[in-house]
Design a protein around this motif. Sequence first.
Motif, short mmCIF file in Angstrom:
data_model
loop_
_atom_site.label_atom_id
_atom_site.label_comp_id
_atom_site.label_asym_id
_atom_site.label_seq_id
_atom_site.Cartn_x
_atom_site.Cartn_y
_atom_site.Cartn_z
N ARG A 11 76.14 47.05 -12.35
CA ARG A 11 75.29 45.97 -12.86
C ARG A 11 75.59 44.67 -12.12
O ARG A 11 74.68 43.94 -11.71
CB ARG A 11 75.53 45.79 -14.36
N ILE A 12 76.86 44.40 -11.92
CA ILE A 12 77.27 43.18 -11.19
C ILE A 12 76.77 43.26 -9.74
O ILE A 12 76.25 42.28 -9.20
CB ILE A 12 78.79 42.99 -11.26
N ALA A 13 76.93 44.43 -9.13
CA ALA A 13 76.46 44.61 -7.75
C ALA A 13 74.94 44.43 -7.66
O ALA A 13 74.44 43.81 -6.72
CB ALA A 13 76.86 45.99 -7.23
N ALA A 14 74.21 44.94 -8.64
CA ALA A 14 72.75 44.79 -8.65
C ALA A 14 72.36 43.33 -8.83
O ALA A 14 71.40 42.85 -8.21
CB ALA A 14 72.15 45.64 -9.77
N MET A 15 73.11 42.63 -9.65
CA MET A 15 72.83 41.21 -9.87
C MET A 15 73.03 40.42 -8.58
O MET A 15 72.20 39.61 -8.21
CB MET A 15 73.75 40.67 -10.98
N LYS A 16 74.12 40.71 -7.89
CA LYS A 16 74.42 40.01 -6.63
C LYS A 16 73.41 40.35 -5.54
O LYS A 16 73.08 39.50 -4.72
CB LYS A 16 75.84 40.36 -6.15
N ALA A 17 72.91 41.58 -5.57
CA ALA A 17 71.95 42.02 -4.55
C ALA A 17 70.52 41.64 -4.90
O ALA A 17 69.60 41.86 -4.10
CB ALA A 17 72.05 43.54 -4.36
N GLY A 18 70.31 41.08 -6.08
CA GLY A 18 68.97 40.68 -6.48
C GLY A 18 68.08 41.83 -6.89
O GLY A 18 66.85 41.71 -6.88
N GLU A 19 68.68 42.95 -7.28
CA GLU A 19 67.91 44.12 -7.72
C GLU A 19 67.62 43.98 -9.22
O GLU A 19 68.34 44.52 -10.07
CB GLU A 19 68.70 45.39 -7.44
N THR A 20 66.55 43.27 -9.54
CA THR A 20 66.28 42.93 -10.93
C THR A 20 65.94 44.14 -11.80
O THR A 20 66.35 44.20 -12.96
CB THR A 20 65.13 41.90 -11.03
N GLU A 21 65.20 45.11 -11.25
CA GLU A 21 64.84 46.30 -12.02
C GLU A 21 66.09 47.10 -12.38
O GLU A 21 66.26 47.52 -13.53
CB GLU A 21 63.87 47.18 -11.23
N ARG A 22 66.95 47.31 -11.40
CA ARG A 22 68.19 48.07 -11.63
C ARG A 22 69.08 47.35 -12.64
O ARG A 22 69.61 47.96 -13.55
CB ARG A 22 68.91 48.27 -10.30
N LYS A 23 69.21 46.04 -12.48
CA LYS A 23 70.04 45.26 -13.39
C LYS A 23 69.50 45.33 -14.81
O LYS A 23 70.25 45.50 -15.77
CB LYS A 23 70.14 43.80 -12.95
N ALA A 24 68.19 45.24 -14.96
CA ALA A 24 67.58 45.28 -16.29
C ALA A 24 67.85 46.62 -16.97
O ALA A 24 68.18 46.67 -18.16
CB ALA A 24 66.08 45.02 -16.19
N THR A 25 67.73 47.70 -16.23
CA THR A 25 67.99 49.03 -16.79
C THR A 25 69.45 49.16 -17.19
O THR A 25 69.76 49.65 -18.28
CB THR A 25 67.62 50.12 -15.76
N LEU A 26 70.34 48.71 -16.33
CA LEU A 26 71.77 48.81 -16.63
C LEU A 26 72.14 47.91 -17.81
O LEU A 26 72.99 48.28 -18.63
CB LEU A 26 72.60 48.48 -15.39
N ASP A 27 71.51 46.74 -17.92
CA ASP A 27 71.73 45.86 -19.08
C ASP A 27 71.36 46.58 -20.37
O ASP A 27 72.09 46.53 -21.36
CB ASP A 27 70.90 44.58 -18.97
N TYR A 28 70.21 47.23 -20.35
CA TYR A 28 69.74 47.94 -21.54
C TYR A 28 70.73 49.04 -21.92
O TYR A 28 71.11 49.17 -23.09
CB TYR A 28 68.35 48.54 -21.30
N ILE A 29 71.15 49.83 -20.94
CA ILE A 29 72.08 50.94 -21.20
C ILE A 29 73.41 50.41 -21.74
O ILE A 29 73.96 50.94 -22.71
CB ILE A 29 72.29 51.79 -19.94
N LEU A 30 73.93 49.33 -21.14
CA LEU A 30 75.18 48.76 -21.62
C LEU A 30 75.05 48.26 -23.05
O LEU A 30 75.96 48.44 -23.87
CB LEU A 30 75.64 47.61 -20.70
N GLY A 31 73.93 47.65 -23.38
CA GLY A 31 73.70 47.18 -24.74
C GLY A 31 73.69 48.33 -25.73
O GLY A 31 74.28 48.23 -26.82
N GLU A 32 73.04 49.41 -25.36
CA GLU A 32 72.99 50.58 -26.23
C GLU A 32 74.38 51.21 -26.40
O GLU A 32 74.75 51.64 -27.49
CB GLU A 32 72.01 51.62 -25.70
N ILE A 33 75.15 51.25 -25.33
CA ILE A 33 76.51 51.79 -25.40
C ILE A 33 77.35 50.93 -26.34
O ILE A 33 78.08 51.45 -27.20
CB ILE A 33 77.15 51.85 -23.99
N GLN A 34 77.24 49.62 -26.21
CA GLN A 34 78.02 48.72 -27.06
C GLN A 34 77.62 48.87 -28.53
O GLN A 34 78.48 48.81 -29.42
CB GLN A 34 77.88 47.28 -26.58
N LYS A 35 76.34 49.07 -28.81
CA LYS A 35 75.90 49.30 -30.19
C LYS A 35 76.53 50.57 -30.76
O LYS A 35 77.00 50.58 -31.89
CB LYS A 35 74.38 49.43 -30.26
N LYS A 36 76.52 51.63 -29.95
CA LYS A 36 77.07 52.91 -30.40
C LYS A 36 78.58 52.83 -30.59
O LYS A 36 79.14 53.49 -31.47
CB LYS A 36 76.75 54.03 -29.40
#
Length: 141
Positions: A11-36
């Motif tokens: 996620r950090i690498a995607a943020m630095k590389a400007g890959e917004t789609e990848r970062k958004a997907t990884l953000d969503y997955i991390l949020g779901e993991i943290q909820k669980k």
Amino acid sequence: MDIKAQIQSDRIAAMKAGETERKATLDYILGEIQKKEKDPHTKADIAAAVISAYIKSLREFIELHKQDRPEVCAKYETEIAMLLEYLPRQLSEEELIREIQSLVAGGTGKKGLIMKVLKEKHGAAVDGRMAATLLDRMGIR
């Protein structure tokens, strides 16, 4: 490195590389993991379960909307390909058939019991839909 740590790093690498789609997907997955993780009834391997469930929902959407929303389906196919990198290698159809045959030979003859044993033994490496389809084809109910 566990799955969650790998996702955080990517996620950090995607943020630095400007890959917004990848970062958004990884953000969503991390949020779901943290909820669980906050749920006291959650079992081990939370990250793999969250990713598998999300992939399943994406595949269901694609199946329903192939014709009327091809651009969204293409985007979701890309997300699925990206997320599959975080899951353990899936058992192939031949491997699943061998496992099922060995369970049947060992006396386990009911579909529900076979599915349970497969999930306990192989976890996220078993594609539940493929296993259920194979069991149906083999006439195991």
